[in-house]
Each structure stands twice: as C-alpha cells, then as structure tokens.
Write a protein that holds these residues in place. Sequence first.
Motif, PDB file in Angstrom:
ATOM      1  N   LEU A 199       0.855  -1.187   0.000  1.00 18.01           N
ATOM      2  CA  LEU A 199       0.000   0.000   0.000  1.00 18.01           C
ATOM      3  C   LEU A 199       0.891   1.237   0.000  1.00 18.01           C
ATOM      4  N   GLY A 200       0.383   2.326  -0.550  1.00 21.59           N
ATOM      5  CA  GLY A 200       1.066   3.600  -0.424  1.00 21.59           C
ATOM      6  C   GLY A 200       2.131   3.834  -1.479  1.00 21.59           C
ATOM      7  N   PRO A 201       2.819   4.983  -1.389  1.00 16.85           N
ATOM      8  CA  PRO A 201       3.764   5.387  -2.429  1.00 16.85           C
ATOM      9  C   PRO A 201       5.085   4.640  -2.365  1.00 16.85           C
ATOM     10  N   GLY A 202       5.727   4.566  -3.520  1.00 15.17           N
ATOM     11  CA  GLY A 202       7.068   4.012  -3.651  1.00 15.17           C
ATOM     12  C   GLY A 202       7.673   4.537  -4.935  1.00 15.17           C
ATOM     13  N   SER A 203       8.842   4.062  -5.284  1.00 10.61           N
ATOM     14  CA  SER A 203       9.540   4.567  -6.467  1.00 10.61           C
ATOM     15  C   SER A 203       8.697   4.517  -7.747  1.00 10.61           C
ATOM     16  N   PRO A 204       7.931   3.432  -7.997  1.00 13.67           N
ATOM     17  CA  PRO A 204       7.191   3.371  -9.262  1.00 13.67           C
ATOM     18  C   PRO A 204       5.878   4.139  -9.270  1.00 13.67           C
ATOM     19  N   GLY A 205       5.383   4.548  -8.107  1.00 13.45           N
ATOM     20  CA  GLY A 205       4.058   5.170  -8.026  1.00 13.45           C
ATOM     21  C   GLY A 205       3.401   4.820  -6.709  1.00 13.45           C
ATOM     22  N   THR A 206       2.108   4.548  -6.747  1.00 20.30           N
ATOM     23  CA  THR A 206       1.360   4.222  -5.531  1.00 20.30           C
ATOM     24  C   THR A 206       0.781   2.823  -5.642  1.00 20.30           C
ATOM     25  N   ALA A 207       1.133   1.968  -4.713  1.00 17.70           N
ATOM     26  CA  ALA A 207       0.648   0.589  -4.726  1.00 17.70           C
ATOM     27  C   ALA A 207      -0.846   0.554  -4.422  1.00 17.70           C
ATOM     28  N   CYS A 208      -1.536  -0.395  -5.043  1.00 19.57           N
ATOM     29  CA  CYS A 208      -3.006  -0.402  -5.000  1.00 19.57           C
ATOM     30  C   CYS A 208      -3.595  -1.350  -3.968  1.00 19.57           C
ATOM     31  N   GLY A 209      -2.763  -2.085  -3.219  1.00 19.11           N
ATOM     32  CA  GLY A 209      -3.341  -3.036  -2.264  1.00 19.11           C
ATOM     33  C   GLY A 209      -3.991  -4.211  -2.974  1.00 19.11           C
ATOM     34  N   LEU A 210      -5.202  -4.565  -2.555  1.00 17.88           N
ATOM     35  CA  LEU A 210      -5.973  -5.670  -3.136  1.00 17.88           C
ATOM     36  C   LEU A 210      -5.295  -7.028  -2.931  1.00 17.88           C
ATOM     37  N   SER A 211      -4.508  -7.154  -1.861  1.00 15.67           N
ATOM     38  CA  SER A 211      -3.936  -8.450  -1.519  1.00 15.67           C
ATOM     39  C   SER A 211      -5.051  -9.471  -1.331  1.00 15.67           C
ATOM     40  N   GLY A 212      -4.696 -10.741  -1.505  1.00 14.03           N
ATOM     41  CA  GLY A 212      -5.713 -11.763  -1.292  1.00 14.03           C
ATOM     42  C   GLY A 212      -5.312 -13.091  -1.871  1.00 14.03           C
ATOM     43  N   ALA A 213      -6.294 -13.950  -2.087  1.00 15.58           N
ATOM     44  CA  ALA A 213      -6.042 -15.314  -2.536  1.00 15.58           C
ATOM     45  C   ALA A 213      -7.007 -15.696  -3.646  1.00 15.58           C
ATOM     46  N   TRP A 214      -6.535 -16.582  -4.514  1.00 18.15           N
ATOM     47  CA  TRP A 214      -7.328 -17.094  -5.631  1.00 18.15           C
ATOM     48  C   TRP A 214      -7.239 -18.604  -5.671  1.00 18.15           C
ATOM     49  N   SER A 215      -8.338 -19.230  -6.048  1.00 15.13           N
ATOM     50  CA  SER A 215      -8.417 -20.664  -6.248  1.00 15.13           C
ATOM     51  C   SER A 215      -8.513 -20.947  -7.744  1.00 15.13           C
ATOM     52  N   PRO A 216      -7.979 -22.074  -8.217  1.00 19.05           N
ATOM     53  CA  PRO A 216      -8.105 -22.391  -9.638  1.00 19.05           C
ATOM     54  C   PRO A 216      -9.537 -22.677 -10.062  1.00 19.05           C
ATOM     55  N   THR A 217     -10.399 -23.004  -9.106  1.00 17.96           N
ATOM     56  CA  THR A 217     -11.786 -23.330  -9.452  1.00 17.96           C
ATOM     57  C   THR A 217     -12.788 -22.271  -9.015  1.00 17.96           C
ATOM     58  N   ALA A 218     -12.495 -21.558  -7.924  1.00 22.63           N
ATOM     59  CA  ALA A 218     -13.483 -20.632  -7.353  1.00 22.63           C
ATOM     60  C   ALA A 218     -13.122 -19.167  -7.535  1.00 22.63           C
ATOM     61  N   GLY A 219     -11.988 -18.861  -8.152  1.00 22.95           N
ATOM     62  CA  GLY A 219     -11.606 -17.463  -8.310  1.00 22.95           C
ATOM     63  C   GLY A 219     -11.147 -16.864  -6.994  1.00 22.95           C
ATOM     64  N   ARG A 220     -11.512 -15.612  -6.754  1.00 25.69           N
ATOM     65  CA  ARG A 220     -11.100 -14.910  -5.526  1.00 25.69           C
ATOM     66  C   ARG A 220     -11.652 -15.608  -4.289  1.00 25.69           C
ATOM     67  N   LEU A 221     -10.755 -15.901  -3.340  1.00 23.65           N
ATOM     68  CA  LEU A 221     -11.158 -16.453  -2.054  1.00 23.65           C
ATOM     69  C   LEU A 221     -11.161 -15.394  -0.958  1.00 23.65           C
ATOM     70  N   ALA A 222     -10.298 -14.375  -1.107  1.00 21.69           N
ATOM     71  CA  ALA A 222     -10.170 -13.347  -0.078  1.00 21.69           C
ATOM     72  C   ALA A 222      -9.643 -12.083  -0.722  1.00 21.69           C
ATOM     73  N   ASP A 223     -10.055 -10.926  -0.186  1.00 28.57           N
ATOM     74  CA  ASP A 223      -9.696  -9.636  -0.780  1.00 28.57           C
ATOM     75  C   ASP A 223      -9.478  -8.631   0.347  1.00 28.57           C
ATOM     76  N   ALA A 224      -8.266  -8.060   0.410  1.00 29.24           N
ATOM     77  CA  ALA A 224      -7.955  -7.087   1.451  1.00 29.24           C
ATOM     78  C   ALA A 224      -8.441  -5.688   1.114  1.00 29.24           C
ATOM     79  N   GLY A 225      -8.903  -5.477  -0.110  1.00 31.71           N
ATOM     80  CA  GLY A 225      -9.308  -4.139  -0.495  1.00 31.71           C
ATOM     81  C   GLY A 225      -8.122  -3.188  -0.493  1.00 31.71           C
ATOM     82  N   THR A 226      -8.352  -1.960  -0.078  1.00 33.17           N
ATOM     83  CA  THR A 226      -7.293  -0.947  -0.110  1.00 33.17           C
ATOM     84  C   THR A 226      -6.969  -0.420   1.284  1.00 33.17           C
TER      85      THR A 226
END
Length: 263
Positions: A199-226
């Motif tokens: 999250l937040g600024p760094g050399s390339p710009g501003t990180a967008c967050g959205l950390s989380g997990a994905w399953s090969p069958t169910a897609g997104r399992l968890a989403d940290a948002g911003t």
Amino acid sequence: MIVAAAQFAPVPLDAAANAARMAGLITEAAERGAGLVVFAELALTGYELDGIAAAPERYAYAADGPVLAPVAAACRATGTAAVVNCPAPAANGGLALTSYVYGPDGALLTRYDKRHLHGPEKAVFTPGRTDGRCTLGGLRIALATCYDTAHPEVWERAAADGCGVLLASAFHDSAVRVEELYAAAAREHGLQVLLANCLGPGSPGTACGLSGAWSPTAGRLADAGTEAGLTLADLRERITLMSDPAVAAEPAAQAPGSSSGVG
C-alpha cells in the motif's frame, strides 16, 4: 492451512519500524488461526530504490541480523511461519531482492532471490538464479516476487514441480492487472495463489493493495481491499494437513549457472 496476506504502507527506509509492524501482524495473524504470513515486496524498507541504491551496504539485511530479530521472535513465539521481502546480501556480492522464509520455530527455512528484475531494479539488485521452493506442513510452495509473475514459465515450473500454492510478494499499482493476472494464472496452472501487495507510495508510483487469494476453481477467495491489515484464506481445499507438520526446504544457497529465466 490458513494463510494470511499482510498489507500495509511501510515507513520509507525505516526497517526497524517496519519490522516491528511485521512482528505485530504475525502475532495478530496467529491469533486468528494463520499458520503462514506473507508480506509485500520490499516491505521491510518500502519500495524506495533511490534510497537503497544510495547506501546499499546500509540496506543489506541478513536473515539473522538484529533488524529482523523481532520478526523471527514473533514466528518463534506464535509458531507461525512468515515470508519477508527485503534487500539482502547477494551470494556473489551486491544486493539481492530477497524473500526470507522463517519457519514456525523462527529459524530461516529458505530464501528466494527475485529472478526477473523489472526496469530500474536492474541497476540496484543482482538477479537470482534459482526458483523459490520450500515445503511447510507437507505443502510444497513456490515463491515469486512481483515481475516474476508476468513470466508464464514461472507458473509452469511451479506446477510441474508439484507445488500446490504460489506465494507472491509484490508492488502493483494497477488494480486491473492484479485482478486479471492472478485469477487467470491460478485457473490455468491449477495453483492456489496468495498475493501480498503493498500500500502507499514508492519509487514506481502508488501501490493499489488488493492483496488476497485465488483458487483455480473458485476465483477470488479473499480480498484485502485498499486498507491496511490482514486478509486470511483457508487453503485446505487442496491441502491435507499433518497433525505434526514437518518443515523442510530447498537449500538456501544459489547454484551458479542454473537454467534460464534471469531477468
């Protein structure tokens, strides 16, 4: 296994403050049942390439050094493993962009040096030569750092090596890229995927967050948002837990002259 992606805005170039934050997040994750916590790319220093390049000897952190001692202690106290990304001494001199994996006993399980450096990273870091692999609780894990995940062969080798999960530490500034890349790769390669993004600024710009997990069958399992904090995913869909998990790892030392894929 419950795995946590830890998402926060690092204090620029203040490794001590960021290590303390990480130790607190490991403790919180353990209290919520997590067995493994993954942190974003360069979470220990922030993604501050100019500052790191100006004093590389200052920002080369050893896994058993005093700065990272609170992280190792938190792992040991809680019995929780952690993946911590930071600048580290490279095997052949210079700096590597490294993920240290601490086991639940606080000892170094393995390390992975980012193979595919992106743009200005090439002037600061030495690329790694081997893929990141470790085994935790009977689960074979692949490690990747940000731009590594843009290379299909990274995913292909992880699947071919029998990995069930790929853990990615990243600094992404595009929400569209996060959503498209990880969902598609999980589905195509049959891998559970956990992303810890900054999250937040760094050399390339501003990180967008959205950390989380994905399953090969169910897609997104968890989403940290911003927002800063933890997001947890239960990966037992494909993992048989062991009552007394054994911990093993690939050798931490890199083998010179290994296969292609260096950025």
